[in-house]
Design a protein around this motif. Structure first.
Motif, PDB file in Angstrom:
ATOM      1  N   MET A 188       0.825  -1.208   0.000  1.00  0.00           N
ATOM      2  CA  MET A 188       0.000   0.000   0.000  1.00  0.00           C
ATOM      3  C   MET A 188       0.861   1.260   0.000  1.00  0.00           C
ATOM      4  SD  MET A 188      -3.277  -0.972   2.403  1.00  0.00           S
ATOM      5  CE  MET A 188      -2.302  -1.592   3.783  1.00  0.00           C
ATOM      6  N   ALA A 189       1.977   1.238   0.754  1.00  0.00           N
ATOM      7  CA  ALA A 189       2.872   2.389   0.759  1.00  0.00           C
ATOM      8  C   ALA A 189       3.472   2.605  -0.622  1.00  0.00           C
ATOM      9  CB  ALA A 189       3.981   2.195   1.790  1.00  0.00           C
ATOM     10  N   CYS A 190       3.822   1.520  -1.285  1.00  0.00           N
ATOM     11  CA  CYS A 190       4.373   1.611  -2.638  1.00  0.00           C
ATOM     12  C   CYS A 190       3.334   2.191  -3.595  1.00  0.00           C
ATOM     13  CB  CYS A 190       4.820   0.232  -3.100  1.00  0.00           C
ATOM     14  SG  CYS A 190       5.569   0.196  -4.752  1.00  0.00           S
ATOM     15  N   GLN A 191       2.120   1.686  -3.528  1.00  0.00           N
ATOM     16  CA  GLN A 191       1.061   2.186  -4.404  1.00  0.00           C
ATOM     17  C   GLN A 191       0.770   3.665  -4.158  1.00  0.00           C
ATOM     18  OE1 GLN A 191      -1.809  -0.869  -3.267  1.00  0.00           O
ATOM     19  NE2 GLN A 191      -1.888  -1.575  -5.383  1.00  0.00           N
ATOM     20  N   ASP A 192       0.706   4.055  -2.893  1.00  0.00           N
ATOM     21  CA  ASP A 192       0.422   5.459  -2.567  1.00  0.00           C
ATOM     22  C   ASP A 192       1.528   6.373  -3.092  1.00  0.00           C
ATOM     23  OD1 ASP A 192      -1.882   4.674  -1.305  1.00  0.00           O
ATOM     24  OD2 ASP A 192      -1.071   4.837   0.731  1.00  0.00           O
ATOM     25  N   ALA A 193       2.772   5.926  -2.947  1.00  0.00           N
ATOM     26  CA  ALA A 193       3.898   6.733  -3.415  1.00  0.00           C
ATOM     27  C   ALA A 193       3.868   6.873  -4.930  1.00  0.00           C
ATOM     28  CB  ALA A 193       5.213   6.100  -2.965  1.00  0.00           C
ATOM     29  N   ILE A 194       3.568   5.787  -5.630  1.00  0.00           N
ATOM     30  CA  ILE A 194       3.499   5.839  -7.089  1.00  0.00           C
ATOM     31  C   ILE A 194       2.396   6.793  -7.537  1.00  0.00           C
ATOM     32  CG2 ILE A 194       2.898   4.503  -9.150  1.00  0.00           C
ATOM     33  CD1 ILE A 194       4.414   2.143  -7.897  1.00  0.00           C
ATOM     34  N   ARG A 195       1.251   6.736  -6.890  1.00  0.00           N
ATOM     35  CA  ARG A 195       0.160   7.634  -7.252  1.00  0.00           C
ATOM     36  C   ARG A 195       0.581   9.098  -7.075  1.00  0.00           C
ATOM     37  NH1 ARG A 195      -0.881   3.924  -9.317  1.00  0.00           N
ATOM     38  NH2 ARG A 195      -2.588   2.420  -9.107  1.00  0.00           N
ATOM     39  N   ALA A 196       1.260   9.384  -5.989  1.00  0.00           N
ATOM     40  CA  ALA A 196       1.708  10.751  -5.754  1.00  0.00           C
ATOM     41  C   ALA A 196       2.731  11.192  -6.789  1.00  0.00           C
ATOM     42  CB  ALA A 196       2.306  10.869  -4.348  1.00  0.00           C
ATOM     43  N   ALA A 197       3.607  10.272  -7.188  1.00  0.00           N
ATOM     44  CA  ALA A 197       4.673  10.618  -8.134  1.00  0.00           C
ATOM     45  C   ALA A 197       4.173  10.746  -9.563  1.00  0.00           C
ATOM     46  CB  ALA A 197       5.778   9.568  -8.057  1.00  0.00           C
ATOM     47  N   GLU A 199       1.693  12.092 -10.824  1.00  0.00           N
ATOM     48  CA  GLU A 199       1.158  13.407 -11.154  1.00  0.00           C
ATOM     49  C   GLU A 199       2.239  14.364 -11.654  1.00  0.00           C
ATOM     50  OE1 GLU A 199      -0.539  14.608  -7.500  1.00  0.00           O
ATOM     51  OE2 GLU A 199      -1.885  12.871  -7.338  1.00  0.00           O
ATOM     52  N   SER A 200       3.490  14.097 -11.314  1.00  0.00           N
ATOM     53  CA  SER A 200       4.577  15.030 -11.615  1.00  0.00           C
ATOM     54  C   SER A 200       5.131  14.905 -13.028  1.00  0.00           C
ATOM     55  CB  SER A 200       5.728  14.814 -10.625  1.00  0.00           C
ATOM     56  OG  SER A 200       6.366  13.566 -10.900  1.00  0.00           O
ATOM     57  N   GLY A 201       4.957  13.742 -13.630  1.00  0.00           N
ATOM     58  CA  GLY A 201       5.591  13.509 -14.924  1.00  0.00           C
ATOM     59  C   GLY A 201       7.066  13.162 -14.811  1.00  0.00           C
ATOM     60  N   LYS A 202       7.567  13.063 -13.575  1.00  0.00           N
ATOM     61  CA  LYS A 202       8.971  12.694 -13.360  1.00  0.00           C
ATOM     62  C   LYS A 202       9.091  11.173 -13.332  1.00  0.00           C
ATOM     63  CE  LYS A 202      10.159  17.075 -12.581  1.00  0.00           C
ATOM     64  NZ  LYS A 202      10.663  17.567 -11.289  1.00  0.00           N
ATOM     65  N   LEU A 203      10.312  10.679 -13.127  1.00  0.00           N
ATOM     66  CA  LEU A 203      10.549   9.239 -13.090  1.00  0.00           C
ATOM     67  C   LEU A 203       9.946   8.603 -11.840  1.00  0.00           C
ATOM     68  CD1 LEU A 203      14.317   9.159 -14.147  1.00  0.00           C
ATOM     69  CD2 LEU A 203      12.378   8.425 -15.550  1.00  0.00           C
ATOM     70  N   VAL A 204       9.324   7.459 -12.039  1.00  0.00           N
ATOM     71  CA  VAL A 204       8.876   6.632 -10.920  1.00  0.00           C
ATOM     72  C   VAL A 204       9.726   5.363 -10.995  1.00  0.00           C
ATOM     73  CG1 VAL A 204       6.947   5.499  -9.786  1.00  0.00           C
ATOM     74  CG2 VAL A 204       6.547   7.567 -11.153  1.00  0.00           C
ATOM     75  N   VAL A 205      10.754   5.315 -10.168  1.00  0.00           N
ATOM     76  CA  VAL A 205      11.793   4.298 -10.272  1.00  0.00           C
ATOM     77  C   VAL A 205      11.542   3.194  -9.252  1.00  0.00           C
ATOM     78  CG1 VAL A 205      14.277   3.874 -10.265  1.00  0.00           C
ATOM     79  CG2 VAL A 205      13.407   6.121 -10.936  1.00  0.00           C
ATOM     80  N   THR A 206      11.307   1.987  -9.723  1.00  0.00           N
ATOM     81  CA  THR A 206      11.114   0.899  -8.788  1.00  0.00           C
ATOM     82  C   THR A 206      12.451   0.347  -8.300  1.00  0.00           C
ATOM     83  OG1 THR A 206      10.095  -1.247  -8.378  1.00  0.00           O
ATOM     84  CG2 THR A 206      10.900  -0.872 -10.610  1.00  0.00           C
ATOM     85  N   GLY A 207      12.510   0.204  -6.996  1.00  0.00           N
ATOM     86  CA  GLY A 207      13.609  -0.525  -6.374  1.00  0.00           C
ATOM     87  C   GLY A 207      13.036  -1.701  -5.613  1.00  0.00           C
ATOM     88  N   GLU A 208      11.840  -2.109  -6.032  1.00  0.00           N
ATOM     89  CA  GLU A 208      11.086  -3.138  -5.323  1.00  0.00           C
ATOM     90  C   GLU A 208      11.476  -4.531  -5.823  1.00  0.00           C
ATOM     91  OE1 GLU A 208       9.545  -2.300  -2.837  1.00  0.00           O
ATOM     92  OE2 GLU A 208       8.837  -0.246  -3.092  1.00  0.00           O
ATOM     93  N   ASP A 209      12.619  -5.001  -5.379  1.00  0.00           N
ATOM     94  CA  ASP A 209      13.099  -6.309  -5.809  1.00  0.00           C
ATOM     95  C   ASP A 209      12.081  -7.405  -5.518  1.00  0.00           C
ATOM     96  OD1 ASP A 209      16.284  -5.661  -6.175  1.00  0.00           O
ATOM     97  OD2 ASP A 209      15.412  -4.587  -4.481  1.00  0.00           O
TER      98      ASP A 209
END
Length: 319
Positions: A188-197, A199-209
């Motif tokens: 859920m924390a990962c999903q919430d962070a992605i949703r917030a990011a 909106e910016s049009g910047k990189l959403v970089v996964t480090g979620e091995d």
């Protein structure tokens, strides 16, 4: 186009291995092994590499070792180099100001060594102060002249969660290229962070091995992961299949990568660095003599067998 905009363009859809640092049992960096390792990783289809990251024990290295590591990777890699910056373990700051100074100094050294961007480790001294976190990233960017990635790092690795409100503020900075997520197992924390990011049009970089495939499905668009310190091709196959819309290939590749993650990213989680080094030896990327992590927990010999058995099993399967 600004340096930040150019970096975002280059790295979207790319894999950046968070590379390991070959060492002997005493923590002495094996530069010859590193050169061979760098050449092998650079030959893969990558967008660049991340040095001084958690997988490479960047905060544990001495300043001369960090510079040598960066120099070798700079010579080997044509793509972008992102350097992790924070408070070296040799520094014992007692105030937030001292911790910020150490982080900024490390970022300046990264710029001097040829890094293209920096990834800012969370500071424990921030103690949840979003305004100070924003100022930290602004200071790093201003002093180093480099684009910055925010780093949402799980607590087991010394980080703390960035709330969505802080992610939005960070990504509004002109110098911010994106956010790197490593929430470990907090879906859920990962999903919430992605949703917030997003909106910016910047990189959403996964480090979620451990949630690599799902994080792409949730919206991540590039990867900076320790699991690619050995398994670069398989990591790239998952990202490529998802971005191409080849869902059958994505499911197959994601399943294979997840089985490897299950054998390497488990308790004690700090042991993943040693497990990745064992995998790198099996892959022929590193010699046995340079595959030690003196900063992680001791692991039983049986744990290596689990890693090797997994790799041998994957090798027998069709891609």
């Amino acid at each position: 186009m600004s340096a930040t905009e150019n970096l975002v363009r280059r790295l979207r859809g790319a894999v950046l291995p968070a590379v390991a640092t070959p060492m002997d049992p005493r923590g002495v960096v094996d530069l010859d092994a590193l050169r061979g390792y760098a050449q092998r990783i650079a030959a893969e289809r990558i967008g660049g590499v991340a040095v001084w990251a958690h997988t490479g024990r960047g905060l544990h290295l001495s300043e001369p070792d960090r510079q040598q590591v960066l120099s070798i990777w700079r010579e080997a890699v044509e793509g972008s180099i992102v350097a992790g910056v924070g408070v070296p373990r040799s520094v014992r700051p007692t105030t937030l100001r001292e911790a910020v100074f150490a982080t900024v100094t490390m970022a300046v050294r990264a710029a001097e060594g040829g890094a293209d961007a920096v990834m800012v480790y969370p500071l424990a001294q921030l103690d949840g102060d979003d305004d100070e976190a924003l100022r930290l990233h602004e200071s790093v960017a201003a002093e180093s002249g480099l684009p910055v990635l925010g780093f949402f790092l799980h607590g087991e690795a010394g980080g703390y969660p960035y709330p969505p409100s802080l992610i939005r503020r960070l990504l509004n900075l002109p110098s911010a290229a994106g956010i790197k997520l490593a929430t470990l197992d907090r879906a859920m924390a990962c999903q919430d962070a992605i949703r917030a990011a997003e909106e910016s049009g910047k990189l959403v970089v996964t480090g979620e091995d451990r949630m690599f495939g799902p994080s792409l499905m949730w919206g991540a668009d590039s990867a900076l992961v320790g699991i690619a310190a050995a398994r670069v091709g398989l990591t790239s196959a998952v990202l490529d299949a998802w971005r191409a819309g080849d869902h059958g290939a994505f499911v197959r590749a994601s399943g294979r990568l997840d089985r490897f993650a299950e054998a390497t990213f488990l308790a004690p989680i700090e042991g993943y660095v040693q497990r990745m080094l064992w995998a790198a030896v099996w892959e022929g990327l590193l010699p046995e003599s340079a595959a030690f992590d003196p900063y992680g927990p001791g692991l039983a010999a049986g744990e290596r067998l689990v890693v090797v058995d997994c790799l041998e099993g994957l090798a027998k399967e069709p891609d």
